[in-house]
Scaffold this motif. Structure first.
Motif, PDB file in Angstrom:
ATOM      1  N   TRP A 182       0.806  -1.234   0.000  1.00 23.40           N
ATOM      2  CA  TRP A 182       0.000   0.000   0.000  1.00 23.40           C
ATOM      3  C   TRP A 182       0.837   1.282   0.000  1.00 23.40           C
ATOM      4  O   TRP A 182       0.306   2.362  -0.180  1.00 23.40           O
ATOM      5  CB  TRP A 182      -0.963   0.008   1.186  1.00 23.40           C
ATOM      6  CG  TRP A 182      -2.177  -0.857   0.955  1.00 23.40           C
ATOM      7  CD1 TRP A 182      -3.402  -0.460   0.472  1.00 23.40           C
ATOM      8  CD2 TRP A 182      -2.270  -2.262   1.153  1.00 23.40           C
ATOM      9  NE1 TRP A 182      -4.250  -1.520   0.370  1.00 23.40           N
ATOM     10  CE2 TRP A 182      -3.582  -2.668   0.777  1.00 23.40           C
ATOM     11  CE3 TRP A 182      -1.401  -3.241   1.603  1.00 23.40           C
ATOM     12  CZ2 TRP A 182      -4.020  -3.978   0.849  1.00 23.40           C
ATOM     13  CZ3 TRP A 182      -1.832  -4.552   1.681  1.00 23.40           C
ATOM     14  CH2 TRP A 182      -3.131  -4.903   1.305  1.00 23.40           C
ATOM     15  N   ILE A 199      -5.433   0.439  -3.365  1.00 18.57           N
ATOM     16  CA  ILE A 199      -6.720  -0.024  -2.856  1.00 18.57           C
ATOM     17  C   ILE A 199      -7.465  -0.811  -3.927  1.00 18.57           C
ATOM     18  O   ILE A 199      -8.036  -1.878  -3.661  1.00 18.57           O
ATOM     19  CB  ILE A 199      -7.560   1.168  -2.361  1.00 18.57           C
ATOM     20  CG1 ILE A 199      -6.948   1.759  -1.086  1.00 18.57           C
ATOM     21  CG2 ILE A 199      -9.011   0.750  -2.116  1.00 18.57           C
ATOM     22  CD1 ILE A 199      -7.581   3.051  -0.642  1.00 18.57           C
ATOM     23  N   CYS A 202      -5.435  -4.183  -4.248  1.00 19.49           N
ATOM     24  CA  CYS A 202      -5.220  -5.054  -3.080  1.00 19.49           C
ATOM     25  C   CYS A 202      -6.339  -5.006  -2.046  1.00 19.49           C
ATOM     26  O   CYS A 202      -6.324  -5.789  -1.094  1.00 19.49           O
ATOM     27  CB  CYS A 202      -3.911  -4.674  -2.391  1.00 19.49           C
ATOM     28  SG  CYS A 202      -2.466  -4.670  -3.472  1.00 19.49           S
ATOM     29  N   GLY A 203      -7.287  -4.071  -2.207  1.00 16.09           N
ATOM     30  CA  GLY A 203      -8.353  -3.955  -1.218  1.00 16.09           C
ATOM     31  C   GLY A 203      -7.931  -3.108  -0.027  1.00 16.09           C
ATOM     32  O   GLY A 203      -7.035  -2.272  -0.129  1.00 16.09           O
ATOM     33  N   LEU A 204      -8.572  -3.352   1.115  1.00 10.06           N
ATOM     34  CA  LEU A 204      -8.353  -2.535   2.304  1.00 10.06           C
ATOM     35  C   LEU A 204      -7.581  -3.300   3.369  1.00 10.06           C
ATOM     36  O   LEU A 204      -7.662  -4.526   3.454  1.00 10.06           O
ATOM     37  CB  LEU A 204      -9.689  -2.077   2.891  1.00 10.06           C
ATOM     38  CG  LEU A 204     -10.600  -1.275   1.974  1.00 10.06           C
ATOM     39  CD1 LEU A 204     -11.870  -0.877   2.716  1.00 10.06           C
ATOM     40  CD2 LEU A 204      -9.892  -0.042   1.438  1.00 10.06           C
ATOM     41  N   ARG A 210     -13.462   2.656   6.958  1.00  2.54           N
ATOM     42  CA  ARG A 210     -14.506   2.188   6.059  1.00  2.54           C
ATOM     43  C   ARG A 210     -15.732   3.095   6.007  1.00  2.54           C
ATOM     44  O   ARG A 210     -16.598   2.931   5.142  1.00  2.54           O
ATOM     45  CB  ARG A 210     -14.910   0.771   6.450  1.00  2.54           C
ATOM     46  CG  ARG A 210     -13.843  -0.258   6.045  1.00  2.54           C
ATOM     47  CD  ARG A 210     -13.874  -1.500   6.907  1.00  2.54           C
ATOM     48  NE  ARG A 210     -13.009  -2.547   6.356  1.00  2.54           N
ATOM     49  CZ  ARG A 210     -11.695  -2.584   6.482  1.00  2.54           C
ATOM     50  NH1 ARG A 210     -11.068  -1.618   7.121  1.00  2.54           N
ATOM     51  NH2 ARG A 210     -10.990  -3.581   5.962  1.00  2.54           N
ATOM     52  N   TYR A 217     -12.953   3.968  -2.832  1.00  2.00           N
ATOM     53  CA  TYR A 217     -13.649   2.751  -2.432  1.00  2.00           C
ATOM     54  C   TYR A 217     -14.761   2.353  -3.408  1.00  2.00           C
ATOM     55  O   TYR A 217     -15.486   1.401  -3.164  1.00  2.00           O
ATOM     56  CB  TYR A 217     -14.285   2.928  -1.055  1.00  2.00           C
ATOM     57  CG  TYR A 217     -13.328   3.218   0.080  1.00  2.00           C
ATOM     58  CD1 TYR A 217     -11.971   2.974  -0.028  1.00  2.00           C
ATOM     59  CD2 TYR A 217     -13.808   3.738   1.277  1.00  2.00           C
ATOM     60  CE1 TYR A 217     -11.112   3.229   1.037  1.00  2.00           C
ATOM     61  CE2 TYR A 217     -12.960   3.994   2.339  1.00  2.00           C
ATOM     62  CZ  TYR A 217     -11.607   3.736   2.213  1.00  2.00           C
ATOM     63  OH  TYR A 217     -10.780   3.990   3.268  1.00  2.00           O
ATOM     64  N   LEU A 220     -15.202  -1.246  -4.451  1.00  2.00           N
ATOM     65  CA  LEU A 220     -15.175  -2.255  -3.394  1.00  2.00           C
ATOM     66  C   LEU A 220     -16.565  -2.460  -2.812  1.00  2.00           C
ATOM     67  O   LEU A 220     -17.350  -1.524  -2.715  1.00  2.00           O
ATOM     68  CB  LEU A 220     -14.206  -1.828  -2.289  1.00  2.00           C
ATOM     69  CG  LEU A 220     -12.762  -1.549  -2.725  1.00  2.00           C
ATOM     70  CD1 LEU A 220     -11.945  -1.117  -1.543  1.00  2.00           C
ATOM     71  CD2 LEU A 220     -12.138  -2.777  -3.378  1.00  2.00           C
ATOM     72  N   PHE A 222     -18.118  -3.436   0.524  1.00  2.00           N
ATOM     73  CA  PHE A 222     -18.082  -3.793   1.938  1.00  2.00           C
ATOM     74  C   PHE A 222     -19.149  -3.024   2.704  1.00  2.00           C
ATOM     75  O   PHE A 222     -19.013  -2.724   3.874  1.00  2.00           O
ATOM     76  CB  PHE A 222     -16.688  -3.585   2.538  1.00  2.00           C
ATOM     77  CG  PHE A 222     -16.154  -2.175   2.394  1.00  2.00           C
ATOM     78  CD1 PHE A 222     -15.432  -1.840   1.269  1.00  2.00           C
ATOM     79  CD2 PHE A 222     -16.341  -1.220   3.370  1.00  2.00           C
ATOM     80  CE1 PHE A 222     -14.916  -0.544   1.134  1.00  2.00           C
ATOM     81  CE2 PHE A 222     -15.836   0.050   3.239  1.00  2.00           C
ATOM     82  CZ  PHE A 222     -15.115   0.388   2.113  1.00  2.00           C
TER      83      PHE A 222
END
Length: 224
Positions: A182, A199, A202-204, A210, A217, A220, A222
């Motif tokens: 990151w 992000i 690799c995501g969070l 959040r 985001y 994503l 979530f």
């Protein structure tokens, strides 16, 4: 006879403001990380004895100013001078899960209030960068003045801005070793192109907030 040359350094001008308040002690508070996508919010408060502050701005605090106006290396140097000349310093961390659960503004206000109450004296002037902190008056028995652009006006608030920024940046750079993909050692959690790309790829991490409705985001899922 030539007129004496007035000291127009940034530090001397900010110190002059604090001295003009008429109390020997001035406490200032500011925060770092309010707008970041990852990592804690860090609030700091600094108490200056104005008699010692006068000497400080002729030495290590000569360049004291809003932390955003300095390079990382300059902030580190000023940070060490603040620790040398301040009467008291306090730092408060608020993590991403608390920010998500309780809301950024509430957590920010509480962190500033906690830091300022920890350094305040009954005979000092208390300043904070921009926010009303009603709770501090009850804890420190002092009124707190919300100063617009306080980090560019008051030496105590500017010092707090430097302390908060340096401490938070160091913290994020240490955490970068746990999450090398990151790039936290470079952007320290703020929304940069590099960070947004990380992000997306690799995501969070557990460091990410959040509750922020960030464009970073948008791809994503979530539950935002």
């Amino acid at each position: 006879m030539a007129a004496p040359v007035r000291d127009r350094s940034a530090g001397s001008q900010l110190a002059a403001f604090d001295v003009s308040l008429g109390t020997r002690y001035v406490a200032g508070a500011d925060e770092a990380g309010r707008g970041s996508l990852a990592g804690p919010l860090v609030a700091a408060a600094v108490l200056f004895d104005c008699e010692r502050l006068r000497r400080g701005v002729q030495d290590g605090l000569v360049d004291l100013d809003d932390s955003k106006k300095h390079t990382s290396a300059a902030r580190e140097r000023i940070f060490r001078a603040v620790l040398a000349y301040a009467a008291r310093v306090r730092v408060v961390f608020k993590g991403p899960r608390e920010i998500d659960r309780r809301g950024l503004h509430r957590v920010n206000i509480e962190a500033l209030a906690e830091a300022l109450a920890a350094v305040a004296r009954s005979d000092c002037t208390c300043l904070v960068d921009g926010f009303e902190l009603d709770g501090v008056a009850a804890r420190s028995r002092q009124q707190v003045v919300a100063l617009v652009r306080g980090d560019a006006t008051s030496a105590a608030v500017a010092a707090a801005s430097v302390v908060a920024k340096v401490v938070r940046d160091r913290h994020m750079r240490r955490l970068a070793a746990r999450y090398p993909e990151w790039g936290f050692e470079r952007h320290v959690g703020y929304s940069t192109p590099e960070h947004r790309e990380a992000i997306a790829a690799c995501g969070l991490t557990p460091l990410h907030r959040r509750s922020f409705a960030s464009v970073a985001y948008s791809q994503l899922d979530f539950g935002l």
